[in-house]
Design a protein around this motif. Sequence first.
Motif, PDB file in Angstrom:
ATOM      1  N   HIS A 163      50.084  41.083  39.217  1.00  0.00           N
ATOM      2  CA  HIS A 163      48.670  41.221  39.557  1.00  0.00           C
ATOM      3  C   HIS A 163      48.533  41.978  40.875  1.00  0.00           C
ATOM      4  CE1 HIS A 163      46.957  37.799  36.863  1.00  0.00           C
ATOM      5  NE2 HIS A 163      48.015  38.381  36.299  1.00  0.00           N
ATOM      6  N   ALA A 164      47.688  42.977  40.894  1.00  0.00           N
ATOM      7  CA  ALA A 164      47.537  43.821  42.081  1.00  0.00           C
ATOM      8  C   ALA A 164      46.119  43.711  42.642  1.00  0.00           C
ATOM      9  CB  ALA A 164      47.876  45.269  41.738  1.00  0.00           C
ATOM     10  N   GLN A 165      45.155  44.353  42.001  1.00  0.00           N
ATOM     11  CA  GLN A 165      43.764  44.309  42.454  1.00  0.00           C
ATOM     12  C   GLN A 165      42.857  44.226  41.229  1.00  0.00           C
ATOM     13  OE1 GLN A 165      44.005  48.017  44.847  1.00  0.00           O
ATOM     14  NE2 GLN A 165      43.385  46.758  46.594  1.00  0.00           N
ATOM     15  N   PRO A 369      44.409  38.482  44.363  1.00  0.00           N
ATOM     16  CA  PRO A 369      44.125  39.902  44.148  1.00  0.00           C
ATOM     17  C   PRO A 369      43.277  40.544  45.235  1.00  0.00           C
ATOM     18  CG  PRO A 369      42.679  38.562  42.794  1.00  0.00           C
ATOM     19  CD  PRO A 369      43.663  37.616  43.430  1.00  0.00           C
ATOM     20  N   THR A 370      42.625  39.716  46.098  1.00  0.00           N
ATOM     21  CA  THR A 370      41.780  40.307  47.142  1.00  0.00           C
ATOM     22  C   THR A 370      42.465  40.298  48.508  1.00  0.00           C
ATOM     23  OG1 THR A 370      40.686  38.157  47.433  1.00  0.00           O
ATOM     24  CG2 THR A 370      39.639  39.736  45.942  1.00  0.00           C
ATOM     25  N   ALA A 371      43.794  40.152  48.505  1.00  0.00           N
ATOM     26  CA  ALA A 371      44.527  40.177  49.780  1.00  0.00           C
ATOM     27  C   ALA A 371      44.326  41.506  50.503  1.00  0.00           C
ATOM     28  CB  ALA A 371      46.013  39.924  49.533  1.00  0.00           C
ATOM     29  N   LEU A 404      46.138  27.216  47.257  1.00  0.00           N
ATOM     30  CA  LEU A 404      44.744  27.615  47.419  1.00  0.00           C
ATOM     31  C   LEU A 404      44.543  29.082  47.067  1.00  0.00           C
ATOM     32  CD1 LEU A 404      43.971  25.964  50.891  1.00  0.00           C
ATOM     33  CD2 LEU A 404      43.213  25.147  48.644  1.00  0.00           C
ATOM     34  N   LYS A 405      43.357  29.407  46.602  1.00  0.00           N
ATOM     35  CA  LYS A 405      42.951  30.802  46.502  1.00  0.00           C
ATOM     36  C   LYS A 405      42.424  31.223  47.875  1.00  0.00           C
ATOM     37  CE  LYS A 405      41.721  30.385  41.603  1.00  0.00           C
ATOM     38  NZ  LYS A 405      42.960  31.009  41.119  1.00  0.00           N
ATOM     39  N   LEU A 406      42.485  32.497  48.160  1.00  0.00           N
ATOM     40  CA  LEU A 406      42.107  32.956  49.499  1.00  0.00           C
ATOM     41  C   LEU A 406      40.694  32.533  49.867  1.00  0.00           C
ATOM     42  CD1 LEU A 406      43.670  36.559  49.640  1.00  0.00           C
ATOM     43  CD2 LEU A 406      44.562  34.438  50.618  1.00  0.00           C
ATOM     44  N   TRP A 407      39.785  32.625  48.905  1.00  0.00           N
ATOM     45  CA  TRP A 407      38.389  32.313  49.205  1.00  0.00           C
ATOM     46  C   TRP A 407      38.120  30.804  49.295  1.00  0.00           C
ATOM     47  CZ3 TRP A 407      40.057  35.065  44.971  1.00  0.00           C
ATOM     48  CH2 TRP A 407      40.054  34.407  43.738  1.00  0.00           C
ATOM     49  N   SER A 430      35.772  37.771  47.176  1.00  0.00           N
ATOM     50  CA  SER A 430      35.470  37.585  45.755  1.00  0.00           C
ATOM     51  C   SER A 430      35.952  38.804  44.966  1.00  0.00           C
ATOM     52  CB  SER A 430      33.973  37.398  45.539  1.00  0.00           C
ATOM     53  OG  SER A 430      33.281  38.602  45.756  1.00  0.00           O
ATOM     54  N   VAL A 431      36.320  38.586  43.711  1.00  0.00           N
ATOM     55  CA  VAL A 431      36.789  39.711  42.898  1.00  0.00           C
ATOM     56  C   VAL A 431      35.646  40.679  42.624  1.00  0.00           C
ATOM     57  CG1 VAL A 431      38.732  38.487  41.848  1.00  0.00           C
ATOM     58  CG2 VAL A 431      36.479  38.365  40.774  1.00  0.00           C
ATOM     59  N   GLU A 432      34.419  40.161  42.479  1.00  0.00           N
ATOM     60  CA  GLU A 432      33.282  41.072  42.255  1.00  0.00           C
ATOM     61  C   GLU A 432      33.064  41.978  43.463  1.00  0.00           C
ATOM     62  OE1 GLU A 432      32.745  37.646  39.511  1.00  0.00           O
ATOM     63  OE2 GLU A 432      33.184  37.808  41.659  1.00  0.00           O
TER      64      GLU A 432
END
Length: 466
Positions: A163-165, A369-371, A404-407, A430-432
């Motif tokens: 998984h990238a972005q 994915p939002t790193a 945890l997820k980043l958000w 957020s991915v959006e």
Amino acid sequence: MASSVKKPWGGRFREDTDRLVEEFTESVSFDQRLALHDLRQDLAHLEALKRAGVVTEEEAERIARGLSEIEAEIREGRFVFRAELEDVHMNIEAALREKIGPLAGKLHTGRSRNDQVATDFRLYLRDEIREILRLLHDLRRALVEKAREGLEIILPGFTHLQHAQPVLLAHHLLAYYEMFRRDADRFQDTLRRTAECPLGSAALAGTPYPLDRELTARLLGFERPSRNSMDAVSDRDFVLEFLFDAAVTMMHLSRLAEEIVLWMSPEFGFVDLPDALCTGSSIMPQKKNPDVAELLRGKCGRVYGNLLALLTVMKGLPLTYNRDLQEDKEPAFDTADTLRASLKVAALLVRGLSPRAERMRAAAEEGHPTATDLADYLVMKGLPFREAHEVTGRIVAFAEERGLKLWKIPLEDLRRFSDLIEEDVYEWLSVEGSVARRRTYGGTAPERVREALAQAEEELSAEELP
């Protein structure tokens, strides 16, 4: 066993051709598919002979009537190709002789099977390329239609199959549109380079008869006659170009097929296909296999092999014609058949895809994915990118340790890594938001993808198919 069939070149020979040699050297078993192209060429050459005064008007009419009868027999499947007559050209000439007698022999005046087969082959490939361009057009249209359906669907983009972005499904599908657009461009270029007519080059040195080569080229739909008779009868660059174009297209089809296979697996679960496009197992009742996509992926190898086969045949041939060149047709025929079928099946698969939007969306949140967005956030706050990258890496490790997820990381924990981080960071995580910020030309932001879709639709509408 010796052959009793009289050969057109038999005057200098005292023995009949050995039967094994006949079987080894015949080509009519596969070059008979050039028959209608050969007849087109016959008629153009006949017109040139008539204008040069080699045949009279009456003789030309008799020959043309005989050729017309042969064409009808071929189209209706009544024509019998005979292996002992070696190739498609001699089969047609023999049939013409049976219909109109010795006058048939005049048709071969001023030409050789060397320029004859080179002309037939170009005519054949030009027709094949036109059909392939139509099929590429349809496949690109199928991708655009499916991309429009996927404008609201987010899935993970991958590098190294990790998984990238996050990206829009429409953006992902339009990447394949671009591949097949380039393929169409390559075939268009090859079509242009096949537009030279070898007819009139004869065996290798040209002909003493005053044949109008501009006329025959024009009658056969070529743009111009070939410039050098020796090159014309020995050139197969146009076939190699076709095979290369086909190999690249098949590579793109194989990549698409691979993703369909992956996406249908339970581990991904991104798409489904209708039962009509899948097969089952002879032993495991539960199976629904993407066999069509797998076979599409597998057929890439035979097209690669055909390209390498002809490159190897050509690599040591001195000027001009050599019998090795008989090995040029089967690779080209097989490649054309394989590519046509593959393009049709690929369009069917694309139109049959049912995206599983919820699964794609859930997967887009996996793997932090939002790193990169977090690093970009820190850059916007004034931190150099390399330092921002390192800080973000430590935050990712922290998230991994705690599951945890980043958000989902509390602000006070984030600020332990950098006091530049404030409440507005969550807008970046957020991915959006990540997708929406990729607004550079060619990016995955919704407005950019809509622009790309509109451009693709305009290109397809404006495209003039040959």
